[in-house]
Design a protein around this motif. Structure first.
Motif, PDB file in Angstrom:
ATOM      1  N   PHE A 339       0.779  -1.314  -0.189  1.00  0.00           N
ATOM      2  CA  PHE A 339      -0.034   0.113  -0.154  1.00  0.00           C
ATOM      3  C   PHE A 339       0.827   1.340  -0.029  1.00  0.00           C
ATOM      4  O   PHE A 339       0.295   2.426   0.079  1.00  0.00           O
ATOM      5  N   GLY A 340       2.165   1.262  -0.157  1.00  0.00           N
ATOM      6  CA  GLY A 340       2.884   2.458  -0.238  1.00  0.00           C
ATOM      7  C   GLY A 340       3.133   3.144   0.870  1.00  0.00           C
ATOM      8  O   GLY A 340       3.279   4.324   1.106  1.00  0.00           O
ATOM      9  N   GLY A 341       3.953   2.303   2.077  1.00  0.00           N
ATOM     10  CA  GLY A 341       4.263   3.037   3.297  1.00  0.00           C
ATOM     11  C   GLY A 341       5.703   3.120   3.414  1.00  0.00           C
ATOM     12  O   GLY A 341       6.383   3.824   4.425  1.00  0.00           O
ATOM     13  N   ASN A 439       4.706  -4.872 -15.234  1.00  0.00           N
ATOM     14  CA  ASN A 439       3.808  -4.253 -16.033  1.00  0.00           C
ATOM     15  C   ASN A 439       3.088  -3.043 -15.837  1.00  0.00           C
ATOM     16  O   ASN A 439       2.370  -2.430 -16.437  1.00  0.00           O
ATOM     17  N   ALA A 440       3.316  -2.550 -14.494  1.00  0.00           N
ATOM     18  CA  ALA A 440       2.850  -1.215 -14.069  1.00  0.00           C
ATOM     19  C   ALA A 440       3.515   0.005 -14.789  1.00  0.00           C
ATOM     20  O   ALA A 440       4.652   0.100 -15.384  1.00  0.00           O
ATOM     21  N   ILE A 444       5.091   4.456  -8.403  1.00  0.00           N
ATOM     22  CA  ILE A 444       4.735   3.788  -7.279  1.00  0.00           C
ATOM     23  C   ILE A 444       4.358   2.422  -7.237  1.00  0.00           C
ATOM     24  O   ILE A 444       4.939   1.502  -6.572  1.00  0.00           O
ATOM     25  N   ASN A 445       3.764   1.886  -8.391  1.00  0.00           N
ATOM     26  CA  ASN A 445       3.678   0.375  -8.481  1.00  0.00           C
ATOM     27  C   ASN A 445       4.862  -0.220  -8.872  1.00  0.00           C
ATOM     28  O   ASN A 445       5.153  -1.365  -8.574  1.00  0.00           O
ATOM     29  N   LYS A 496      -2.250   5.300  -2.914  1.00  0.00           N
ATOM     30  CA  LYS A 496      -1.145   4.566  -2.185  1.00  0.00           C
ATOM     31  C   LYS A 496      -0.110   5.612  -1.829  1.00  0.00           C
ATOM     32  O   LYS A 496       0.552   5.760  -0.804  1.00  0.00           O
ATOM     33  N   LEU A 497       0.154   6.493  -2.805  1.00  0.00           N
ATOM     34  CA  LEU A 497       1.059   7.809  -2.503  1.00  0.00           C
ATOM     35  C   LEU A 497       0.162   9.107  -3.091  1.00  0.00           C
ATOM     36  O   LEU A 497       0.548   9.324  -4.218  1.00  0.00           O
TER      37      LEU A 497
END
Length: 598
Positions: A339-341, A439-440, A444-445, A496-497
């Motif tokens: 989740f981007g922490g 593939n993002a 962020i991904n 996420k960000l």
């Protein structure tokens, strides 16, 4: 036909860990060899095939779930693989590894789960395939140390899959399978995360779904066990602890580790979370004396050198839980990476903004001006020089610009003969391959997928799995359930960000569940003040000096570098250089043990 097929597993959840040696294992014979395995290994044979399974696979198909419950996981895997081949892996969730062997030994399939939490190490030649769950126990494999793997350990503080410390022994990467047919080995990625970056879910619905998935995951993992939680006081471990209290309906037992050293202790937040949820909270403060026994014990338990410095406190924490009768502990790993922490996500976004500056302005004004002599000595301008220096380096190379080996200089650290045997650019090449295979489209991904390998599968999960195994208890990761993993890939990247706010959605969904102080706190974890203690505690100082004194004779690191490290750098900057002392010491203890064993 192969001359020999053999392999063995050793991992017994809920029981004290045993050395992965043949004297502790059962034996299963095949026409061309033997399989040694622990008593918990599920085996099933049918029509010329034998299936071996470990872990807790969860089958989507109800008929397979029934077979699993009645006949064991290997019988269910046999049915699934016979019907759908390797595509069957896509329909199975949970932690697992599976092996399918033809009775003549000519065809073998090895597969591990999405995060490689049940490892398989193997050695493949045209004549033979041997495997084990430990790199140091692959039958008939030579125990020759790989110089390249030593370098990558010192670079990463662990050895990323597929390499291991031994020449010719590989570790199956997370989400991969190996086909060995008539002497030819083919490694295939069976799972690739798919990010739906165009999805626009309703925020309130997504929050409710998120909370329900976590609760369901905790409930599933707790069933049938005397269960507890790791509680660091961060958002992840606090969430798992709170959900366990909720699902049990009674105070869940939580376990925290503290350090009596300034800047390293966050017991305050663990207490806040425990009080908020009414947990039955247990605390233990690690002392330097604890490390005197813990360091060699943990270092030699792993099947190859492992340098994550929080492994020893994690083992101590798990051991305390085991003493209280806990047979399974829930860990909070995964929340940051799904989740981007992690703080570096926001930091890299700041560097990414440089790309939006018009190229003519960057090349014609900013970069020439900041490159003028003396600019890097003006305090305010110095930050701009550093920013441009880093921003100009593409990802993922930028991540390791401040790697200790890079900053110190390879020639200042390593012996010339050792440097001549290794490829210092290989870690960067391999990281680029992982980065570009994602593939993002969003930054962020891409960073998350990168961390699913290098942070989770290669580092944090082996740390927790290895140390809980050593303590003799099982472990589960509710925040890495396949359901939560799939949910995370469906969220918009900006959730996420959000600007520079880390895991915005995660925090918003947990407002009102977690205490506000936990949501607002900075990430810390089980950090270990080893460098500080190694300067103050006579026993630790002597242990480090002895280990590094032995290591200097291995022809890897320059003798004068070790002298400077212990006498100059460590006392001056114990927090920074203590990490280098730690990873060299852990490797030395591991090498001593394995030189004796082999």
């Amino acid at each position: 036909m192969p001359e020999q097929f053999s392999g063995h597993f050793q991992s017994t959840p809920g029981a004290p860990a045993q050395p992965a040696l043949s004297s502790h294992l059962s034996r299963h014979d095949f026409p061309h060899g033997a399989l040694g395995h622990s008593n918990t290994l599920s085996t099933f044979s049918e029509d010329g095939l034998t299936c071996l399974a470990l872990g807790t696979p969860r089958f989507n198909d109800s008929s397979l779930r029934e077979i699993c419950a009645q006949q064991g996981a290997s019988a269910a895997w046999m049915r699934a693989l016979r019907k759908n081949g390797e595509a069957a892996l896509q329909e199975v969730k949970g932690r697992f590894c599976v092996v399918l062997i033809s009775d003549n030994g000519n065809d073998v399939l090895l597969a591990t789960d999405r995060f490689g939490t049940w490892p398989i190490c193997y050695s493949a030649t045209a004549d033979m395939l041997t495997f084990s769950d430990r790199a140091d126990c692959v039958p008939d494999a030579k125990r020759q140390i790989s110089s390249q793997a030593v370098y990558e350990y010192l670079f990463f503080h662990m050895i990323p899959a597929p390499d291991t410390i031994f020449e010719g022994v590989l570790r199956l990467e997370a989400g991969h399978l190996l086909k060995w047919q008539a002497g030819a080995a083919q490694c295939i990625r069976w799972w690739t995360p798919i990010f739906d970056e165009q999805n626009t879910p309703d925020l309130e619905d997504a929050k409710a779904q998120f909370l329900q998935i976590i609760q369901d995951g905790v409930t599933h993992e707790a069933a049938g066990h005397n269960v507890g939680t790791f509680l660091s006081g961060g958002t992840d471990s606090s969430t798992v602890t709170g959900m366990l209290c909720k699902t049990l309906g009674v105070p869940a037992r939580s376990y925290s580790i503290g350090f009596d050293a300034s800047g390293y202790d966050e017991m305050e937040y663990a207490r806040i979370a425990a009080k908020h949820f009414g947990a039955d909270h247990h605390e233990y403060y690690v002392t330097p004396d604890d490390l005197l026994d813990g360091i060699p014990c943990v270092a030699t338990h792993y099947d190859q050198p492992f340098g994550n410095s929080s492994a020893v406190p994690a083992w101590i924490c798990a051991s305390r839980a085991r003493e209280d009768g806990i047979d399974k502990i829930l860990a909070g790993d995964g929340g940051d990476e799904l989740f981007g922490g992690n703080t570096r996500y926001a930091k890299q976004r700041v560097f990414g903004w440089y790309d939006s500056v018009p190229g003519a302005l960057r090349r014609g004004l900013l970069e020439p001006s900041l490159a003028l002599p003396g600019m890097d000595r003006i305090p305010l301008i110095k930050k701009g020089v550093s920013y441009v220096e880093q921003a100009r380096v593409p990802m993922p190379d930028r991540i390791h610009m401040y790697n200790m080996l890079v900053r110190l200089g390879m020639g200042n650290v390593f012996e010339p003969d050792f440097l001549a045997r290794i490829d210092t650019d290989r870690p960067q090449r391999e990281q680029r391959e992982v980065w570009h295979a994602t593939n993002a489209k969003s930054h962020i991904n891409r960073m998350l997928a990168y961390d699913w390998k290098y942070t989770l599968a290669d580092n944090d999960l082996p740390k927790v799995i290895g140390t809980t195994q050593l303590a003799g208890i099982d472990v589960a990761f509710p925040l890495l359930s396949d359901e939560l993993l799939a949910f995370s890939t469906s969220l918009p990247p900006e959730w996420k960000l959000k600007r520079l706010t880390l895991r915005w959605f995660f925090k918003e969904a947990l407002r009102g569940f977690l205490p506000d102080e936990i949501i607002a706190k900075k990430k810390h974890g089980f950090g270990l003040p080893f460098g500080v203690w190694a300067c103050q505690h006579a026993g630790l100082k002597a242990m480090a000096a002895d280990a590094l004194g032995s290591f200097r004779g291995r022809g890897i690191v320059k003798s004068n570098f070790i002298d400077d490290l212990l006498k100059i750098h460590l006392p001056a900057h114990p927090g920074y250089y203590g990490e280098m002392v730690w990873i060299l010491m852990m490797m030395e203890f591991w090498m001593r043990e394995h030189e004796t064993a082999h």
